[in-house]
Motif scaffolding. Structure first.
Motif, mmCIF file in Angstrom:
data_model
loop_
_atom_site.group_PDB
_atom_site.id
_atom_site.type_symbol
_atom_site.label_atom_id
_atom_site.label_comp_id
_atom_site.label_asym_id
_atom_site.label_seq_id
_atom_site.Cartn_x
_atom_site.Cartn_y
_atom_site.Cartn_z
ATOM 1 N N ASN A 390 -79.379 69.338 5.864
ATOM 2 C CA ASN A 390 -79.248 70.689 5.316
ATOM 3 C C ASN A 390 -78.494 70.664 3.985
ATOM 4 O OD1 ASN A 390 -80.502 71.548 7.600
ATOM 5 N ND2 ASN A 390 -78.769 72.661 8.445
ATOM 6 N N LEU A 431 -76.020 73.966 0.164
ATOM 7 C CA LEU A 431 -76.951 74.130 1.286
ATOM 8 C C LEU A 431 -78.331 74.474 0.730
ATOM 9 C CD1 LEU A 431 -74.568 76.187 3.561
ATOM 10 C CD2 LEU A 431 -75.410 73.887 4.061
ATOM 11 N N LYS A 460 -83.603 74.326 8.979
ATOM 12 C CA LYS A 460 -82.890 75.521 8.542
ATOM 13 C C LYS A 460 -82.682 75.520 7.036
ATOM 14 C CE LYS A 460 -82.070 77.029 12.772
ATOM 15 N NZ LYS A 460 -82.724 78.236 13.303
ATOM 16 N N THR A 462 -80.388 78.043 4.091
ATOM 17 C CA THR A 462 -79.309 79.026 4.026
ATOM 18 C C THR A 462 -79.487 79.871 2.773
ATOM 19 O OG1 THR A 462 -77.813 77.515 5.180
ATOM 20 C CG2 THR A 462 -76.814 79.354 4.014
ATOM 21 N N THR A 472 -74.278 85.256 3.847
ATOM 22 C CA THR A 472 -75.354 84.270 3.963
ATOM 23 C C THR A 472 -76.139 84.535 5.244
ATOM 24 O OG1 THR A 472 -74.008 82.660 5.178
ATOM 25 C CG2 THR A 472 -74.031 82.473 2.776
ATOM 26 N N SER A 474 -78.983 82.223 7.843
ATOM 27 C CA SER A 474 -79.696 80.979 8.119
ATOM 28 C C SER A 474 -81.086 81.314 8.637
ATOM 29 C CB SER A 474 -78.925 80.148 9.148
ATOM 30 O OG SER A 474 -79.601 78.949 9.432
#
Length: 568
Positions: A390, A431, A460, A462, A472, A474
């Motif tokens: 990530n 991220l 995932k 973000t 934020t 996800s």
């Protein structure tokens, strides 16, 4: 997880105590390992060990396991200390290596008496650290040499491809280019440097070659045997902090064999350092946190005792434990990491489990089950699943993709990156906001493998969402990348249509002009009037940025708009 074999007799010699074979199952737990198998050969017992922690390379050898067990049993306590002297050896690093393989750190270890098992463990540790921690030598490669055959100073320099030396296991000289073609290790790891204009070379003051990092050592200096008494250790890579940790792991393992560590002066074009650096690292933890989360009846003195058995120097003051821990560890990032060590020293088998009093039964989250169903579907289409990090950086998410931060449509990238304030490495500084760069990164590291390469990831991203408390959100996404000489937009579209059909959705494609894709060969995936993804052929400039020589077609979808029950 790293797997390796250790000798019972050798382990007991390093621990300083003998044990029954059946006792080792529990002993290995102190070193976060499990015993996979036991075999006997010529009267010697060997354990096949499976390490359960990829963040503890110091536990991937007999020396590391024995050291951890020795402390856990209370045979030694507190912070292990290693005396270090200066060796008067200097290594000069060539400025031309900046874009080839820029960093090297070094040490001398003297006074060794190596058995065949000790040599085997040394080679095992060298390989395991480079393979797992060093990501198949990409980020860490290690060389160990007979120091008595080396004439300092040593030079880590960029070399022409037609320079020659005798690689380990050969009797004839080969050019550096020839080593990549003819030597087993050259064929396996040559992709790490093949496209560079010059190749890394480690030589002594007489021009004698030590190694060609990260490929192979020299036959002349790079063969360590039971007759070797003094060694020179070399670690190269792209991240100075990471290779320094690897050097610490190797030299302290050799010190467990009775070796004396000596530092080396390393002179770079714009700075100089002395390596290794065995300065202990510091951390502070709240004692109440340990007591509360452990669920055990522990006093302050109990916690101090347990931590000293896990190689910490402990000072208790004001309800806190101020800790120093060894330089060969880099896994203490949160108080829960210290808590884990407390529980290991206490003994997991000594903890009485309690069944939680809950009025409900647990089950897997429905959306997680859906993600797994999508994975099964993609495997059924003949694609190989990959799992990437990530964490990434702006260059990967934007620069290499021909984008500026915030540029592009509302999906890719949707906003600026969520950046880490104090990243350990610039490579892991943010991220990710889309998966496609992660798949291209994977393809770039596997250009030496056969084609076609057809991969996917369910992972995932973000995104910034100013309306949420954390600012934020996800999101789960599916990304597919196809790479081979004849790949087209149509091939990616066929898989996309199959996915939509199996999930029971109708969709439409709308034309998209996007810098990361070839003009006229990209589209938005629209579901119920809303954008749900992107599809297209990757732009040649993007492929060049990633070092990929094959055409690549991709698509990427948000999974939440595709979720409903039954899924498939």
């Amino acid at each position: 997880m790293p797997k390796f074999e250790v000798s019972k007799r050798d382990l007991e010699g390093l621990v300083g105590k003998e044990f029954r074979v059946d006792e080792w199952d529990d002993l290995f737990l102190y070193a976060k390992c499990e015993m996979d198998d036991v075999r006997e050969e010529d009267g010697e017992v060997y354990f096949k060990v499976d390490s359960k922690d990829t963040n503890r390379p110091d536990l991937w050898s007999a020396e590391g396991i024995a050291r951890q067990i020795r402390f856990a049993l209370g045979l030694e306590r507190g912070l292990p200390e290693y005396r270090m002297e200066k060796s008067r050896v200097t290594v000069y690093v060539d400025e031309k290596l900046r874009d080839i393989r820029p960093y090297g750190v070094y040490a001398v270890v003297e006074g060794l008496e190596l058995s065949e098992e000790a040599v085997r463990q040394m080679i095992n540790l060298q390989e395991k650290v480079a393979l797992t921690f060093g990501r198949r030598r990409r980020e860490v490669a290690i060389g160990i040499f007979d120091f008595d055959r080396i004439k300092p100073p040593v030079y880590y320099r960029a070399a022409e491809k037609d320079e020659k030396f005798v690689p380990l296991g050969f009797t004839e000289e080969l050019t550096l280019e020839g080593i990549l073609e003819r030597h087993e290790k050259g064929r396996e790891y040559g992709h790490l440097i093949r496209d560079r204009p010059l190749y890394p070379l480690l030589v002594d003051s007489e021009g004698k070659v030590l190694s060609m990092p990260p490929i192979i050592n020299s036959e002349v200096t790079g063969r360590v045997t039971t007759e070797t008494r003094n060694v020179f250790v070399d670690v190269t890579g792209w991240d100075l902090k990471k290779i320094m940790l690897a050097l610490n792991v190797v030299v302290t393992a050799l010190a467990e064999r009775g070796g004396r560590i000596k530092s080396v002066r390393v002179i770079y074009p714009d700075f100089e350092i002395e390596t290794p650096d065995l300065t202990p690292k510091a951390f502070e933890v709240d004692l109440e946190y340990i007591k509360r989360l452990s669920g055990l009846e522990l006093g302050d003195g109990d916690i101090k005792d347990l931590l000293e058995r896990m190689m910490y120097r402990v000072e208790l003051e004001g309800g806190k434990a101020r800790l120093l821990y060894p330089a060969f560890r880099d896994d203490i990032m949160h108080a829960r990491d210290v808590l884990e060590d407390v529980l290991i020293a206490y003994g997991y088998n000594e903890i009485e489990p309690e069944e939680p009093e809950l009025a409900v039964q647990g089950r897997a989250d429905r959306f997680v089950e859906f993600e797994d169903a999508v994975r099964e579907l993609m495997v059924g289409f003949g694609l190989q699943e990959v799992m990437t990090f990530n964490l990434t950086n702006a260059e990967a998410q934007y620069g290499k993709m021909r984008l500026e931060p915030g540029e592009g449509n509302s999906l890719h990238p949707p906003s600026d990156l969520v950046e880490i304030e104090n990243p350990i490495s610039p490579k892991w500084s943010a991220l990710r906001v889309w998966l496609t760069p992660s798949l291209l990164d994977f393809l770039s590291q596997n250009t030496h493998e056969e084609y076609p390469q057809r991969i996917f990831e369910v992972g995932k991203v973000t995104l910034i969402d100013e309306e949420r408390e954390t600012r934020t959100v996800s999101e789960s996404k599916l990304a597919v990348a196809l790479a081979h000489p004849r790949v087209t937009f149509t091939e990616a579209k066929e898989i996309l249509e199959s996915v939509m059909r199996h999930l029971g959705f109708e969709y439409e494609l709308r034309e998209l002009d996007h810098p990361s894709f070839i003009p006229g060969r990209a589209g938005r995936v629209v579901l119920n009037g809303e954008e749900a993804g992107i599809i297209g052929e990757i732009h040649p400039e993007v492929l060049e940025n990633w070092g990929i020589e094959m055409p690549v077609a991709v698509f990427e979808l948000f999974l939440k708009p595709l979720y409903r029950e039954p899924y498939i």
